[in-house]
Design an enzyme around this catalytic site. Structure first.
Site, PDB file in Angstrom:
ATOM      1  CG  HIS A  34      -4.351   2.291  -2.081  1.00  0.00           C
ATOM      2  ND1 HIS A  34      -4.308   3.178  -1.030  1.00  0.00           N
ATOM      3  CD2 HIS A  34      -5.676   2.126  -2.364  1.00  0.00           C
ATOM      4  CE1 HIS A  34      -5.548   3.514  -0.672  1.00  0.00           C
ATOM      5  NE2 HIS A  34      -6.397   2.904  -1.469  1.00  0.00           N
ATOM      6  CG  PHE A  69     -13.958  -7.075  11.878  1.00  0.00           C
ATOM      7  CD1 PHE A  69     -15.284  -6.814  11.539  1.00  0.00           C
ATOM      8  CD2 PHE A  69     -13.594  -8.404  12.132  1.00  0.00           C
ATOM      9  CE1 PHE A  69     -16.221  -7.843  11.439  1.00  0.00           C
ATOM     10  CE2 PHE A  69     -14.517  -9.432  12.040  1.00  0.00           C
ATOM     11  CZ  PHE A  69     -15.836  -9.155  11.691  1.00  0.00           C
ATOM     12  CG  ASP A  70     -11.293  -0.241   9.651  1.00  0.00           C
ATOM     13  OD1 ASP A  70     -12.407  -0.746   9.352  1.00  0.00           O
ATOM     14  OD2 ASP A  70     -10.715   0.591   8.928  1.00  0.00           O
ATOM     15  CG  ASP A 114      -2.313   0.595   0.843  1.00  0.00           C
ATOM     16  OD1 ASP A 114      -2.324   1.757   0.405  1.00  0.00           O
ATOM     17  OD2 ASP A 114      -3.335  -0.092   0.978  1.00  0.00           O
ATOM     18  CD1 TRP A 141     -10.099  -1.776   5.995  1.00  0.00           C
ATOM     19  CD2 TRP A 141      -8.220  -1.842   4.787  1.00  0.00           C
ATOM     20  NE1 TRP A 141     -10.416  -2.253   4.738  1.00  0.00           N
ATOM     21  CE2 TRP A 141      -9.281  -2.298   3.989  1.00  0.00           C
ATOM     22  CE3 TRP A 141      -6.927  -1.805   4.246  1.00  0.00           C
ATOM     23  CZ2 TRP A 141      -9.106  -2.717   2.669  1.00  0.00           C
ATOM     24  CZ3 TRP A 141      -6.747  -2.212   2.937  1.00  0.00           C
ATOM     25  CH2 TRP A 141      -7.819  -2.659   2.163  1.00  0.00           C
ATOM     26  CB  THR A 142      -3.469  -2.132  10.532  1.00  0.00           C
ATOM     27  OG1 THR A 142      -2.616  -2.007   9.385  1.00  0.00           O
ATOM     28  CG2 THR A 142      -4.011  -3.532  10.608  1.00  0.00           C
ATOM     29  CG  ASP A 178      -8.678  -0.160  -3.073  1.00  0.00           C
ATOM     30  OD1 ASP A 178      -7.671  -0.667  -3.600  1.00  0.00           O
ATOM     31  OD2 ASP A 178      -8.695   0.244  -1.903  1.00  0.00           O
ATOM     32  CD  GLU A 179     -10.038   4.018  -1.033  1.00  0.00           C
ATOM     33  OE1 GLU A 179     -10.953   4.416  -0.319  1.00  0.00           O
ATOM     34  OE2 GLU A 179      -8.938   3.680  -0.585  1.00  0.00           O
TER      35      GLU A 179
HETATM   36  C1  ACM Z   1     -10.931  -0.344   0.648  1.00  0.00           C
HETATM   37  O1  ACM Z   1     -11.422  -0.287   1.786  1.00  0.00           O
HETATM   38  N1  ACM Z   1     -10.309   0.692   0.128  1.00  0.00           N
HETATM   39  C2  ACM Z   1     -11.023  -1.538  -0.167  1.00  0.00           C
END
Ligand code: ACM
Ligand code: ZN
Length: 754
Positions: A261, A416-417, A189, A465-466, A323-324
């Site tokens: 990313h 779950f974040d 990322d 996601w951390t 994504d994004e």
């Molecule tokens: C994501 O949460 N960007 C896949």
């Protein structure tokens, strides 16, 4: 991540059910009680001709986790296993996770088609042993079981924060305990590249460390000033983890992010970007404009990286992110524009599609398939691609309707974040509100699909996601107990109507987690508060999933004790004050202390109407949220904000009678990284008949910006029955901002008068 935050509360019912089921999670498809009992010896050996690795794992689990004693000599447990004659083709795929267990007074017999089925049976058996360990005997029974969904996944982001091989292995063990079968490893990322690629050593030399990291809430924009890394996994370590997972019948799906990313990769190889660079691995969270440029050199690089990845990971699917990906650089890049023309692409979204198609073709040529986040649907889906649906469920629906496989992982159920309890009593999290009950209520098959289309829903996954998860203790906290809800949803035996019964089984599992020293969240014990209109003002209703008589509260700002007021009915809030509450059992404090501040004004609890409704995901308690006496706390991101995308707020408050005031206040929020912009302007009106409104104040952009969105204006002496406030949305997000060209979000909070 762009994902905006939302937090809201559900009222959890107070009923406590008697324990009347097996304490097994996920609950098996079929459990039939038989005559007689099987005695559990205090110490024992297993005999029978059993698959070795799986049996050793079981022994380790009931030995170390459940504290069963082994003896060289001791009473036997006669555990036998038969592999049912193998089947082939589609049936083999369906049956590979099937098992049955017959517990009779003399022996325990497991049947399965595969070692995987045998392994799953042993996970069930371990939980049954745990349940009946104290009693010393198990009722005879027959269990027949197999999962509904083939993909039962958990994701872990190791880029924002890194976790050691040992910690990753523990994570995999948690998946195994609850019969999840996919570990989605988010390896690259913007903030760090975490997998050794032999051909491109700079990826880890440069891309695996960053200068510093953001700390605390995003809006604070605070950094720790400490270098982070180098942190990455060598290929030897990756092989070790893949083997470890295989031994537990778990598939590791690697994710290599593209085209967005990609900052960590571009820091190492800036020539793969549209502009010259230099670049650095990101130190803050969010989405970044510098992405892979779709030139031949980039594709050669990605193909070489994928070659090494494919050799390390035997999984059928390779996750390519997708994504994004902002299109800012592509719009200004001569090469990108040329490529759009040459290939007759519609626009930059067509270019995203071109990118993913080209990568898919390569991955397919190696005998593998790609899976990617929703955005791989942009500009047309690649022919064999599977979609991981995260922004909602529409990506999954679109994929399934066009005969593409999909994995459902919508943010509001599966991230779950998010907070799992009242943010006031939870550690800092991304935002959102996804408590155990919400996860448990999820049905991965969208109702829009017919039976044939539903076949394309491969399953369900939760993502971790951390950004806000600094260490492994915090990982444990965020996944437990929600992982158990996910497990039962994926197995297909969840029953949201009987959530309380599930919660009781979860509480039983806490004993196992205690023994394993897992730092699980106890948020289900916490007090939940809800504001209700009452006596022309408001009252505060408190509830707990436990015995409601255990709630104590104070109104003087002190922490509640066992001697504090016992909660009975909703507490009337007569003036500005703080309610603190907690749950006590047997004289002991069981929950965190919940704290809620109220600011009471002449609008609090009055009737309010909105001309346009907030966006569904950010509508919380509806219009009432704006007059509930709770001021949204920016640090806790979102608790009481209403969100409007591309829309203005037009709110009318009915005081019920002529009311004197001279000051009006309201708040709007700014968080450009999440597409949330301050209002452009606002107007305040009064009326006595709700028809003819008189403008009493106009507030301009500069004033809103100067006040950083927190508006408090003098309006002279007023005496009116109705107040109308209109707040203008910023409109289309201007160039140079995250989400440029999209509709801005307007987040609004409490409207008060004094
Ligand atoms: C994501 O949460 N960007 C896949
Ligand atoms: Zn370019």
């Amino acid at each position: 991540m762009i994902r905006t935050f939302l937090v809201f509360f559900v009222l959890i019912s107070n009923v406590i059910f008697a324990q009347n089921k097996l304490n097994v999670i996920p609950y098996p498809q079929k459990v039939q009680l038989l005559q007689g009992e099987f005695l559990i010896p205090k110490s024992f050996v297993l005999n029978g001709n059993l698959p070795k690795e799986e049996t050793d794992y079981f022994k380790k689990r009931i030995g170390s986790q459940l504290k069963f004693q082994y003896a060289q000599k001791g009473d036997d447990i006669h555990l036998t296993n038969s592999i049912i004659s193998p089947v082939s083709g589609g049936e083999a795929e369906q049956k590979k996770e099937y098992y049955s267990i017959e517990i009779s007074p003399k022996q325990i017999h497991i049947k399965s088609y595969t070692k995987q089925g045998y392994f799953l049976a042993l996970q069930t058996l371990a939980q049954i042993f745990e349940q009946y360990k104290e009693v010393g005997k198990i009722p005879a029974m027959k269990i027949e079981d197999q999962p509904k969904f083939a993909w039962r996944g958990m994701h872990l982001d190791v880029s924002r924060h890194f976790f050691t091989v040992d910690e990753v292995k523990q994570y995999i063990d948690y998946l195994a305990m609850y019969k999840l079968n996919i570990f989605h490893w988010h390896l690259t990322d913007d903030q760090g590249w975490r997998i050794e690629i032999k051909k491109y050593p700079k990826l880890t030399q440069i891309g695996s460390k960053r200068k510093e990291s953001m700390i605390g809430a995003y809006v604070d924009h605070t950094f720790d000033g400490k270098p982070y890394g180098p942190y990455f996994y060598t290929q030897e370590q990756i092989k070790d983890v893949v083997k470890y997972a295989q031994d537990r019948h778990i598939t590791v799906v690697p994710e290599i992010e593209m085209p967005g990313h990609a900052l960590a990769a571009l820091s190492a190889y800036p020539e793969l970007a549209c502009t010259k660079g230099p670049f650095e691995p990101a130190t803050k969270w969010g989405v970044f404009d510098d992405v892979f440029c779709p030139k031949d050199e980039t594709f050669a690089f990605l193909e070489n990286v994928l070659d090494e990845v494919i050799k390390l990971f035997p999984s059928r699917y390779i996750h390519i992110g997708g994504d994004e990906c902002p299109k800012t650089r592509w719009k200004e890049c001569a090469h990108c524009q040329e490529l759009i023309k040459k290939n007759n692409l519609k626009d930059e979204h067509g270019l995203q599609s071109y990118f993913i198609h080209r990568i898919e073709k390569y991955v397919n040529s190696k005998g593998r398939k790609i899976i990617g986040w929703d955005e791989i649907l942009e500009g047309g889906l690649a022919p064999n691609a599977a979609v991981m649906s995260w922004t909602g469920v529409n990506g999954g629906i679109e994929a399934a309707k066009s005969k593409h496989f999909a994995v459902m992982t919508p943010g509001s159920f599966c991230y779950f974040d998010h907070y799992q309890g009242d943010p006031q009593s939870e550690p800092n999290a991304f935002g959102g509100f996804t408590p155990l009950e919400k996860v448990y209520s999820y049905n991965p098959v969208p109702s829009e699909l017919n039976a044939e289309q539903a076949q394309y829903i491969m399953g369900v996954q939760a993502n971790l996601w951390t950004e806000y998860i600094l260490d492994f203790k915090q990982v444990q906290y965020m996944i437990f107990p929600r992982l158990m809800a996910l497990s039962e949803v994926g197995w297909g035996t969840s029953d949201p109507k009987n959530y309380k019964e599930f919660e009781n089984r979860v509480i039983s599992q806490f004993k196992v987690l205690d023994d394993m020293k897992v730092n699980y969240a106890r948020s289900i014990y916490n007090i939940t508060g809800k504001v209700i209109p009452s006596n022309n003002g408001i009252a505060y209703e408190l509830s707990t999933s436990q015995n409601p008589n255990g709630i104590r509260y104070t109104l003087d700002g002190t922490n509640p004790s066992i001697h504090s007021e016992k909660y009975q009915n909703a507490v009337q809030i007569p003036n500005s004050l703080t309610v603190k509450s907690a749950y006590f059992q047997d004289g002991q404090l069981k929950s965190a202390v919940s704290s809620q501040q109220f600011i009471i004004s002449k609008t609090t609890g009055k009737n309010i109407t909105l001309e346009q409704q907030p966006s569904e995901n950010y509508s919380f308690g509806g219009a009432f949220t704006l007059v509930d006496g709770i001021i949204g706390n920016v640090k806790q991101l979102g608790k009481t904000w209403l969100g409007f995308q591309g829309k203005d707020v037009v709110a009318t408050i009915d005081f019920g009678q002529k009311t004197a005031f001279s000051e009006v206040y309201f708040n709007t929020l700014e968080n450009k990284g999440s597409w949330i912009h301050l209002a452009k302007s606002a107007k305040i009106f009064v009326s006595d008949d709700n028809k003819n409104f008189k403008l009493i104040k106009e507030i301009e952009t500069s004033e809103i910006q100067k006040a950083n969105g927190k508006i408090k204006v003098n309006v002279g002496t007023q005496n009116a029955k109705y107040l109308k406030v209109t707040i203008e949305n910023a409109g289309i997000i201007p160039a140079g901002n995250p989400g440029a060209d999209s509709k801005a979000w307007l987040f609004v909070d409490e409207i008060g008068v004094n």
